[in-house]
Scaffold this motif. Structure first.
Motif, PDB file in Angstrom:
ATOM      1  N   LYS A   3       4.334   1.829  13.733  1.00  0.00           N
ATOM      2  CA  LYS A   3       4.959   1.646  12.781  1.00  0.00           C
ATOM      3  C   LYS A   3       4.519   0.548  11.757  1.00  0.00           C
ATOM      4  CE  LYS A   3      10.122   0.446  11.784  1.00  0.00           C
ATOM      5  NZ  LYS A   3      11.445  -0.175  12.211  1.00  0.00           N
ATOM      6  N   GLU A   6       1.781   2.322   9.705  1.00  0.00           N
ATOM      7  CA  GLU A   6       2.284   3.153   8.852  1.00  0.00           C
ATOM      8  C   GLU A   6       2.919   2.036   7.704  1.00  0.00           C
ATOM      9  OE1 GLU A   6       1.981   6.395   8.216  1.00  0.00           O
ATOM     10  OE2 GLU A   6       0.806   6.137  10.101  1.00  0.00           O
ATOM     11  N   LYS A   7       3.262   0.757   7.864  1.00  0.00           N
ATOM     12  CA  LYS A   7       3.660   0.077   6.860  1.00  0.00           C
ATOM     13  C   LYS A   7       2.390  -0.283   6.168  1.00  0.00           C
ATOM     14  CE  LYS A   7       6.516  -4.138   5.737  1.00  0.00           C
ATOM     15  NZ  LYS A   7       7.105  -5.089   6.560  1.00  0.00           N
ATOM     16  N   LYS A   9      -0.422   0.983   5.668  1.00  0.00           N
ATOM     17  CA  LYS A   9      -0.879   2.223   4.997  1.00  0.00           C
ATOM     18  C   LYS A   9       0.155   2.580   3.732  1.00  0.00           C
ATOM     19  CE  LYS A   9      -3.087   4.996   8.588  1.00  0.00           C
ATOM     20  NZ  LYS A   9      -3.236   6.379   9.192  1.00  0.00           N
ATOM     21  N   SER A  10       1.482   2.518   3.822  1.00  0.00           N
ATOM     22  CA  SER A  10       2.068   2.577   2.796  1.00  0.00           C
ATOM     23  C   SER A  10       1.890   1.878   1.675  1.00  0.00           C
ATOM     24  CB  SER A  10       3.761   2.301   3.372  1.00  0.00           C
ATOM     25  OG  SER A  10       4.862   2.656   2.024  1.00  0.00           O
ATOM     26  N   ASN A  11       1.733   0.492   1.996  1.00  0.00           N
ATOM     27  CA  ASN A  11       1.403  -0.696   0.901  1.00  0.00           C
ATOM     28  C   ASN A  11       0.261  -0.375   0.034  1.00  0.00           C
ATOM     29  OD1 ASN A  11       3.151  -2.743   0.463  1.00  0.00           O
ATOM     30  ND2 ASN A  11       3.220  -3.071   2.784  1.00  0.00           N
ATOM     31  N   LYS A  13      -0.858   2.931  -0.006  1.00  0.00           N
ATOM     32  CA  LYS A  13      -0.983   4.389  -0.822  1.00  0.00           C
ATOM     33  C   LYS A  13      -0.110   3.754  -2.306  1.00  0.00           C
ATOM     34  CE  LYS A  13      -0.036   7.352   3.181  1.00  0.00           C
ATOM     35  NZ  LYS A  13       0.935   8.085   4.053  1.00  0.00           N
ATOM     36  N   GLN A  14       0.626   3.125  -2.022  1.00  0.00           N
ATOM     37  CA  GLN A  14       1.554   2.638  -3.183  1.00  0.00           C
ATOM     38  C   GLN A  14       0.756   2.295  -4.468  1.00  0.00           C
ATOM     39  OE1 GLN A  14       4.786   0.057  -2.727  1.00  0.00           O
ATOM     40  NE2 GLN A  14       5.292   1.055  -0.864  1.00  0.00           N
ATOM     41  N   ASN A  16      -2.917   2.941  -4.710  1.00  0.00           N
ATOM     42  CA  ASN A  16      -3.670   4.080  -4.755  1.00  0.00           C
ATOM     43  C   ASN A  16      -5.164   3.751  -4.316  1.00  0.00           C
ATOM     44  OD1 ASN A  16      -2.280   6.118  -5.999  1.00  0.00           O
ATOM     45  ND2 ASN A  16      -2.436   4.729  -8.103  1.00  0.00           N
ATOM     46  N   GLU A  21      -7.950   7.067   7.711  1.00  0.00           N
ATOM     47  CA  GLU A  21      -6.712   7.581   8.421  1.00  0.00           C
ATOM     48  C   GLU A  21      -6.478   7.341   9.846  1.00  0.00           C
ATOM     49  OE1 GLU A  21      -4.533   9.467   7.255  1.00  0.00           O
ATOM     50  OE2 GLU A  21      -5.323   9.623   5.231  1.00  0.00           O
ATOM     51  N   GLU A 121       3.437  -8.805  -1.001  1.00  0.00           N
ATOM     52  CA  GLU A 121       2.603  -7.538  -0.796  1.00  0.00           C
ATOM     53  C   GLU A 121       2.048  -7.210  -2.276  1.00  0.00           C
ATOM     54  OE1 GLU A 121       5.727  -4.730   0.709  1.00  0.00           O
ATOM     55  OE2 GLU A 121       5.392  -5.568   2.787  1.00  0.00           O
TER      56      GLU A 121
END
Length: 220
Positions: A3, A6-7, A9-11, A13-14, A16, A21, A121
């Motif tokens: 978790k 993933e958090k 990675k999410s930041n 991704k947002q 770019n 991976e 963030e």
């Protein structure tokens, strides 16, 4: 653990930004600073950033330095300055003071770590540096003393601090990658990232290796 990854990675991704991976959490040895030391550094960094900024093209530099020293004395942190910060009080204005002014972003990271800011963030380029600096300065200045300030602090968990550092490490890595390959991301600011990463690294990892300053290497 998944978790947390993933958090992060999410930041990324947002914004770019790149990341592996098969990302794993860093396993560097933690040597976390005491909350009192972190609080002192947050106060000093903010006050000295404001002083350095105000000295640019100042008509009365001695008055600015006098006010700065009075604020440091109010919090009892006048003996906690780093070498570059002492130069702001002792020398005439020079371009190196611009770098000190940017350390208000390091203060943002420390204030977040102390539970006094909700989120760091986003690392966008500030539209108005003076406005952003004054927000940090006003927050510090709202406290009457060091005891008043530290009583409001609630240091975040080691896990939260580690994850914030890892996020900023990847922000920094993306900037370095862009500098090498000619495609610097525009979703994050170099100055913001450098200062916040420095503060988080100083807080978590450098206590056993630094010389009482935070001019340490920040490899990516």
């Amino acid at each position: 653990m998944k978790k947390r990854i993933e958090k992060i990675k999410s930041n990324l991704k947002q914004r770019n930004l790149k990341y592996p991976e098969d990302m794993e959490l860093f396993d560097d040895k933690i040597c976390q600073r005491d909350v009192k030391i972190i609080a002192q550094r947050a106060i000093v960094t903010t006050i000295m950033a404001k002083c350095a900024f105000d000295l640019y093209d100042a008509e009365s530099p001695d008055n600015i330095k006098k006010d700065c020293l009075a604020r440091l004395n109010r919090f009892g942190v006048e003996n906690c300055l780093f070498n570059a910060e002492r130069q702001v009080l002792n020398d005439s204005y020079n371009e190196s003071f611009d770098e000190i002014a940017w350390t208000y972003e390091a203060a943002n990271a420390l204030l977040w770590a102390l539970g006094l800011l909700d989120n760091v963030e986003s690392a966008d380029c500030p539209e108005d540096v003076e406005h952003e600096l004054n927000k940090v300065f006003d927050l510090i200045n709202s406290y009457d003393s060091f005891n008043d300030f530290i009583s409001a602090c609630n240091l975040r968990t080691e896990t939260d601090l580690q994850d914030a550092f890892q996020l900023y490490w990847y922000y920094h890595w993306n900037i370095r990658d862009g500098q090498i390959f000619g495609s610097i991301p525009d979703s994050i600011s170099l100055d913001v990232v450098i200062e916040r990463r420095r503060a988080l690294e100083w807080l978590l990892y450098s206590a056993e290796s630094d010389d009482g300053d935070w001019e340490f290497g920040m490899d990516t």
